[in-house]
Design an enzyme around this catalytic site. Structure first.
Site, mmCIF file in Angstrom:
data_model
loop_
_atom_site.group_PDB
_atom_site.id
_atom_site.type_symbol
_atom_site.label_atom_id
_atom_site.label_comp_id
_atom_site.label_asym_id
_atom_site.label_seq_id
_atom_site.Cartn_x
_atom_site.Cartn_y
_atom_site.Cartn_z
ATOM 1 C CG HIS A 150 -19.725 -2.381 -1.447
ATOM 2 N ND1 HIS A 150 -19.390 -3.444 -0.639
ATOM 3 C CD2 HIS A 150 -20.958 -1.962 -1.034
ATOM 4 C CE1 HIS A 150 -20.377 -3.669 0.215
ATOM 5 N NE2 HIS A 150 -21.334 -2.790 0.006
ATOM 6 C CB SER A 280 6.480 8.156 -14.279
ATOM 7 O OG SER A 280 6.938 7.116 -15.128
ATOM 8 N NE ARG A 329 20.732 -5.583 22.477
ATOM 9 C CZ ARG A 329 21.689 -4.938 23.138
ATOM 10 N NH1 ARG A 329 22.197 -3.819 22.647
ATOM 11 N NH2 ARG A 329 22.150 -5.401 24.289
#
Length: 475
Positions: A150, A280, A329
Site C-alpha cells: 500500500h 524543468s 491499418r
C-alpha cells in the site's frame, strides 16, 4: 511542416520496426507473393512461362507509387491498383499476376508476415531488457531495502529481489510471445470465401494441387503451419491476440516505470540523467523521470488498442466484411511501433540506471526499529516477562517514537528508549547486533539467485544470439 506526422515515426520507434510496416516492405512483399504464386502454379501445370516469371522478378522492386496512387483513385481498390502498376512494368506477365487469388491473398498474408517479423523485433528488445534486469537483480540481490505494501513501509526485501518481480512479468510475456510465434498460421491460398473455388477451375478439380499450392507457398514464406479453413480473411482473432500480447508487454513496462518513478521520488534509484538534460524549464534543480513517464504514456496507448482489435474480431460478418480494414491499418502497426519504442526506452534506462545505497539505508534506519519490536517482545518473553505487559511497554515507546518522527520531525529514537528502559530484561548488547538490516530480508537473496538460475537464465541461453542492443533514443 504543414501536415500531421506520427510521433511514433518521428520521435520514438526504431528504424527496423518502421521499415517492417513501411510501404516499401509491404508492397515488395505483395510482389514476392505474386511471384511465388506464379512459380508454384507453373510447377503444377498452369500455362505460365519462365519468361513471364523472369520479368516479374526483374521488376519486383520497380514500384511506381505515383502510378499506383492514380490507379487506386480510379479503381477505389488498392490491390487492383498494384496489380495494374506491376503489369505495366511486366507486360508479358500482366495476365497471370494474381491468378486465381483474391485481395486477401496479398493483404492478409503480408499482414501475417509483418506480424511475425514484428514480434521477432520485439523479442530481441525484450530479451535484452530481461538480460539487463537479470544482471541488475544479481548485482543487488543482497542489498536490503524497504519493502512496501500500500506504499507503506512493510518488511524489508532487497533491491535485487524487487527486480525479480519486474522480471517475472516479462517471463510470462516472453512465454506468451514464443507460444504465439510457434502457433502462428499463414492464410495461404484460400480463394474468395475460403472454398478455393477459383482454383477448382484452374486445376480442373484436382484438390491435391490446391493443397500443395497452399502448403508450398506457406513454407516459402517461413510458415510451417497454415490455416486449415478460413473465410476470405484469416481469423481476426489473430489481430486481437497479438495486440493483447503487446498490451501485456506494455502492462509490464508500465508497472516497472511506476515503481521506478516512486523510487526516484525517494531518491533511492534513478533513471539516467544526461549531462545537458533539462528536467524543468522553470526549476533548474529538477531531475524528472522523463524516460519512465514516456514509457507510461506509450503503454497506456497500447493497452487502449486491445479493445479496438477485440471489437473488430467480434463484429466480422460471415466470410468477411471490410469494416476491419481501416482499423487494422491503424491499430496493428501502431501497437508494434509503440511497444518497440517502449522496449527501446526500457533498455536505455537499464543501461544507465543508478542506485543510491546510502539513501536506501537511511530509509531503512528510519523504519527498522518499528520492525524489530516483534523480536524484542519475543526476547523479553524468553527472559521471563509477561507478553501482554511487554507489548504495552513497547506500544507506548513506539507511539512516542512515532510522535518524535511525525510531529517534531526528529529521528526515530525507539531503540534508545528501549535500551534506557530498566524494566526490560532482554540482553541489550544483543539487540544492537540484531538490528542489522540483513537479518530482516528473509530468503530474498536465495530466492533471487534461484529465480534467475531456474527461470530466467534458460530464456537467455535459448536466445543468446539476440543479446546485444544499441538503445539510443531519438529524443
Amino acid at each position: 511542416m504543414n501536415s500531421y506526422k506520427n510521433p511514433l515515426e518521428e520521435r520514438y520507434s526504431s528504424e527496423e520496426m518502421l521499415f517492417n510496416f513501411s510501404h516499401n516492405n509491404k508492397f515488395r512483399t505483395w510482389r514476392q507473393l505474386w511471384i511465388a504464386l506464379a512459380e508454384i502454379e507453373k510447377d503444377l501445370g498452369l500455362e505460365i512461362t519462365d519468361e513471364q516469371i523472369a520479368e516479374l522478378k526483374a521488376n519486383a522492386e520497380n514500384i511506381d507509387y505515383d502510378k499506383a496512387a492514380e490507379y487506386e483513385k480510379k479503381f477505389r481498390h488498392d490491390v487492383m491498383a498494384h496489380v495494374h502498376t506491376y503489369g505495366d512494368v511486366a507486360p508479358s506477365a500482366k495476365g497471370i499476376i494474381h491468378l486465381g487469388a483474391t485481395s486477401a491473398f496479398v493483404g492478409d498474408n503480408t499482414d501475417l508476415i509483418q506480424i511475425r517479423d514484428g514480434l521477432l523485433i520485439v523479442k530481441k528488445k525484450l530479451v535484452n531488457v530481461i538480460k539487463s534486469l537479470a544482471d541488475f537483480a544479481i548485482q543487488y540481490k543482497d542489498l536490503p531495502t524497504l519493502g512496501f505494501t500500500h506504499f507503506q513501509p512493510a518488511q524489508l526485501t532487497t533491491v535485487g529481489k524487487r527486480a525479480t518481480l519486474w522480471l517475472q512479468s516479462l517471463v510470462l510475456d516472453i512465454e506468451e510471445l514464443d507460444f504465439f510465434l510457434e502457433t502462428l498460421r499463414f492464410r495461404g491460398v484460400k480463394g474468395t470465401t475460403g472454398t478455393a473455388a477459383s482454383f477448382l477451375e484452374l486445376f480442373n478439380g484436382d484438390y491435391s494441387k490446391v493443397k500443395h499450392l497452399d502448403k508450398e507457398l506457406s513454407k516459402r514464406f517461413g510458415f510451417e503451419k497454415v490455416f486449415g479453413v478460413s473465410g476470405q480473411t484469416y481469423d481476426r482473432k489473430i489481430d486481437a491476440k497479438v495486440v493483447a500480447l503487446l498490451g501485456n508487454i506494455a502492462q509490464s513496462a508500465h508497472k516497472f516505470t511506476n515503481d521506478l518513478r516512486l523510487l526516484q521520488n525517494l531518491k533511492e534509484i534513478e533513471e539516467p540523467f544526461e549531462k545537458n538534460q533539462i528536467g524543468s524549464s522553470a526549476m533548474a534543480y529538477k531531475r524528472n523521470p522523463m524516460r519512465s513517464e514516456r514509457i507510461g504514456a506509450l503503454a497506456k496507448y497500447v493497452m487502449s488498442l486491445t479493445t479496438s482489435s477485440a471489437m473488430v474480431a467480434s463484429t466480422q460478418w460471415f466470410e468477411r466484411t471490410l469494416d476491419d480494414s481501416a482499423n487494422k491499418r491503424l491499430t496493428i502497426p501502431q501497437a508494434f511501433l509503440a511497444v518497440d519504442a517502449i522496449l527501446l526506452i526500457w533498455n536505455n534506462i537499464m543501461n544507465g540506471i543508478v542506485v543510491y545505497p546510502n539513501r536506501i539505508n537511511k530509509h531503512i534506519e528510519e523504519e527498522l526499529p518499528f520492525m524489530a519490536t516483534e523480536y524484542i517482545i519475543m526476547e523479553e518473553v524468553k527472559a521471563g516477562g509477561d507478553r501482554q505487559e511487554i507489548h504495552e511497554v513497547i506500544r507506548v515507546h513506539s507511539m512516542e517514537a512515532s510522535k518524535q518522527v511525525k510531529v517534531e520531525g526528529k529521528e526515530n529514537d525507539l531503540i534508545e528508549r528501549i535500551l534506557n528502559d530498566d524494566s526490560l530484561k532482554l540482553d541489550k548488547s544483543k539487540l544492537k547486533e540484531v538490528l542489522d538490516p540483513k537479518n530482516f530480508i528473509g530468503f530474498a537473496p536465495i530466492q533471487t539467485e534461484e529465480f534467475i538460475k531456474n527461470e530466467v537464465q534458460p530464456i537467455l541461453d535459448q536466445n543468446k544470439d539476440l543479446i546485444g542492443l544499441e538503445a539510443d533514443l531519438k529524443v
